[in-house]
Scaffold this motif. Structure first.
Motif, PDB file in Angstrom:
ATOM      1  N   SER A   7      -6.113   7.987  13.411  1.00  0.00           N
ATOM      2  CA  SER A   7      -7.035   7.856  12.294  1.00  0.00           C
ATOM      3  C   SER A   7      -6.298   7.656  10.974  1.00  0.00           C
ATOM      4  N   SER A   8      -5.025   7.298  11.048  1.00  0.00           N
ATOM      5  CA  SER A   8      -4.265   7.049   9.829  1.00  0.00           C
ATOM      6  C   SER A   8      -3.407   5.801  10.016  1.00  0.00           C
ATOM      7  N   PHE A   9      -2.797   5.349   8.941  1.00  0.00           N
ATOM      8  CA  PHE A   9      -1.928   4.180   8.961  1.00  0.00           C
ATOM      9  C   PHE A   9      -0.529   4.622   8.579  1.00  0.00           C
ATOM     10  N   SER A  10       0.462   3.949   9.149  1.00  0.00           N
ATOM     11  CA  SER A  10       1.847   4.150   8.744  1.00  0.00           C
ATOM     12  C   SER A  10       2.304   2.870   8.073  1.00  0.00           C
ATOM     13  N   LEU A  11       2.858   3.003   6.902  1.00  0.00           N
ATOM     14  CA  LEU A  11       3.310   1.854   6.130  1.00  0.00           C
ATOM     15  C   LEU A  11       4.802   1.996   5.913  1.00  0.00           C
ATOM     16  N   TYR A  12       5.546   0.959   6.252  1.00  0.00           N
ATOM     17  CA  TYR A  12       6.988   0.952   6.081  1.00  0.00           C
ATOM     18  C   TYR A  12       7.330  -0.184   5.124  1.00  0.00           C
ATOM     19  N   VAL A  13       8.013   0.135   4.038  1.00  0.00           N
ATOM     20  CA  VAL A  13       8.332  -0.855   3.011  1.00  0.00           C
ATOM     21  C   VAL A  13       9.832  -1.111   3.014  1.00  0.00           C
ATOM     22  N   ASN A  14      10.194  -2.383   3.024  1.00  0.00           N
ATOM     23  CA  ASN A  14      11.589  -2.774   2.987  1.00  0.00           C
ATOM     24  C   ASN A  14      11.759  -3.842   1.916  1.00  0.00           C
ATOM     25  N   SER A  15      12.937  -3.862   1.278  1.00  0.00           N
ATOM     26  CA  SER A  15      13.186  -4.819   0.210  1.00  0.00           C
ATOM     27  C   SER A  15      14.690  -5.025   0.080  1.00  0.00           C
ATOM     28  N   PRO A  16      15.111  -6.211  -0.382  1.00  0.00           N
ATOM     29  CA  PRO A  16      16.540  -6.412  -0.629  1.00  0.00           C
ATOM     30  C   PRO A  16      17.067  -5.505  -1.755  1.00  0.00           C
ATOM     31  N   ASP A  17      16.208  -5.130  -2.681  1.00  0.00           N
ATOM     32  CA  ASP A  17      16.601  -4.250  -3.788  1.00  0.00           C
ATOM     33  C   ASP A  17      16.456  -2.802  -3.328  1.00  0.00           C
ATOM     34  N   ARG A  18      17.510  -2.247  -2.776  1.00  0.00           N
ATOM     35  CA  ARG A  18      17.473  -0.903  -2.186  1.00  0.00           C
ATOM     36  C   ARG A  18      17.568   0.199  -3.232  1.00  0.00           C
ATOM     37  N   LYS A  19      17.916  -0.141  -4.467  1.00  0.00           N
ATOM     38  CA  LYS A  19      18.132   0.881  -5.496  1.00  0.00           C
ATOM     39  C   LYS A  19      16.853   1.310  -6.194  1.00  0.00           C
ATOM     40  N   GLU A  20      15.924   0.395  -6.332  1.00  0.00           N
ATOM     41  CA  GLU A  20      14.708   0.676  -7.112  1.00  0.00           C
ATOM     42  C   GLU A  20      13.602   1.236  -6.217  1.00  0.00           C
ATOM     43  N   ASN A  39       7.063   6.436  -7.284  1.00  0.00           N
ATOM     44  CA  ASN A  39       8.463   6.815  -7.020  1.00  0.00           C
ATOM     45  C   ASN A  39       8.779   7.101  -5.555  1.00  0.00           C
ATOM     46  N   LEU A  40       8.350   6.215  -4.688  1.00  0.00           N
ATOM     47  CA  LEU A  40       8.673   6.347  -3.267  1.00  0.00           C
ATOM     48  C   LEU A  40       9.992   5.616  -2.979  1.00  0.00           C
ATOM     49  N   ARG A  41      10.705   6.086  -1.981  1.00  0.00           N
ATOM     50  CA  ARG A  41      11.982   5.467  -1.621  1.00  0.00           C
ATOM     51  C   ARG A  41      11.783   4.439  -0.516  1.00  0.00           C
ATOM     52  N   LEU A  42      12.569   3.375  -0.590  1.00  0.00           N
ATOM     53  CA  LEU A  42      12.537   2.353   0.451  1.00  0.00           C
ATOM     54  C   LEU A  42      13.062   2.931   1.755  1.00  0.00           C
ATOM     55  N   GLY A  43      12.576   2.395   2.850  1.00  0.00           N
ATOM     56  CA  GLY A  43      13.050   2.795   4.155  1.00  0.00           C
ATOM     57  C   GLY A  43      12.357   4.024   4.719  1.00  0.00           C
ATOM     58  N   GLN A  44      11.423   4.593   3.979  1.00  0.00           N
ATOM     59  CA  GLN A  44      10.682   5.740   4.510  1.00  0.00           C
ATOM     60  C   GLN A  44       9.311   5.275   4.954  1.00  0.00           C
ATOM     61  N   SER A  45       8.787   5.889   5.979  1.00  0.00           N
ATOM     62  CA  SER A  45       7.456   5.576   6.470  1.00  0.00           C
ATOM     63  C   SER A  45       6.447   6.419   5.693  1.00  0.00           C
ATOM     64  N   VAL A  46       5.401   5.777   5.205  1.00  0.00           N
ATOM     65  CA  VAL A  46       4.373   6.453   4.432  1.00  0.00           C
ATOM     66  C   VAL A  46       3.103   6.510   5.274  1.00  0.00           C
ATOM     67  N   SER A  47       2.574   7.695   5.479  1.00  0.00           N
ATOM     68  CA  SER A  47       1.336   7.866   6.238  1.00  0.00           C
ATOM     69  C   SER A  47       0.178   8.002   5.262  1.00  0.00           C
ATOM     70  N   LEU A  48      -0.884   7.254   5.507  1.00  0.00           N
ATOM     71  CA  LEU A  48      -2.052   7.329   4.636  1.00  0.00           C
ATOM     72  C   LEU A  48      -3.302   6.983   5.404  1.00  0.00           C
ATOM     73  N   GLY A  49      -4.440   7.355   4.864  1.00  0.00           N
ATOM     74  CA  GLY A  49      -5.722   6.969   5.436  1.00  0.00           C
ATOM     75  C   GLY A  49      -6.399   7.979   6.327  1.00  0.00           C
ATOM     76  N   ALA A  50      -5.763   9.109   6.601  1.00  0.00           N
ATOM     77  CA  ALA A  50      -6.363  10.085   7.510  1.00  0.00           C
ATOM     78  C   ALA A  50      -7.724  10.565   7.000  1.00  0.00           C
ATOM     79  N   ALA A  51      -7.877  10.684   5.691  1.00  0.00           N
ATOM     80  CA  ALA A  51      -9.132  11.176   5.115  1.00  0.00           C
ATOM     81  C   ALA A  51     -10.051  10.040   4.652  1.00  0.00           C
TER      82      ALA A  51
END
Length: 75
Positions: A7-20, A39-51
């Motif tokens: 009942s939720s989504f996992s979102l993974y964001v990747n970018s060539p700009d690893r610093k920002e 202020n989320l970090r690249l390379g982490q999976s973000v879970s959202l939508g459960a509610a």
């Protein structure tokens, strides 16, 4: 990439700009902001939508001047 789990989504964001870091904003079909995560970090999976209720949602990911919008449908 976004994938639907139970009942939720996992979102993974990747970018060539690893610093920002990036921000994530979710709005419903009516344009109402549902969620904002700065202020989320690249390379982490973000879970959202459960509610979230059933419907269409737009997820805006922004890193500096770059912006990407992904549509999610919760059934």
């Amino acid at each position: 990439n976004a994938t639907e789990g139970n009942s939720s989504f996992s979102l993974y964001v990747n970018s060539p700009d690893r610093k920002e870091s990036f921000s994530l904003r979710v709005v419903d079909a009516g344009g109402k902001q549902i969620e904002h995560r700065p202020n989320l970090r690249l390379g982490q999976s973000v879970s959202l939508g459960a509610a979230y209720r059933k419907g269409l949602y737009l997820v805006e990911v922004q890193q500096g001047r770059k912006r990407k919008v992904v549509r999610l449908i919760k059934q």
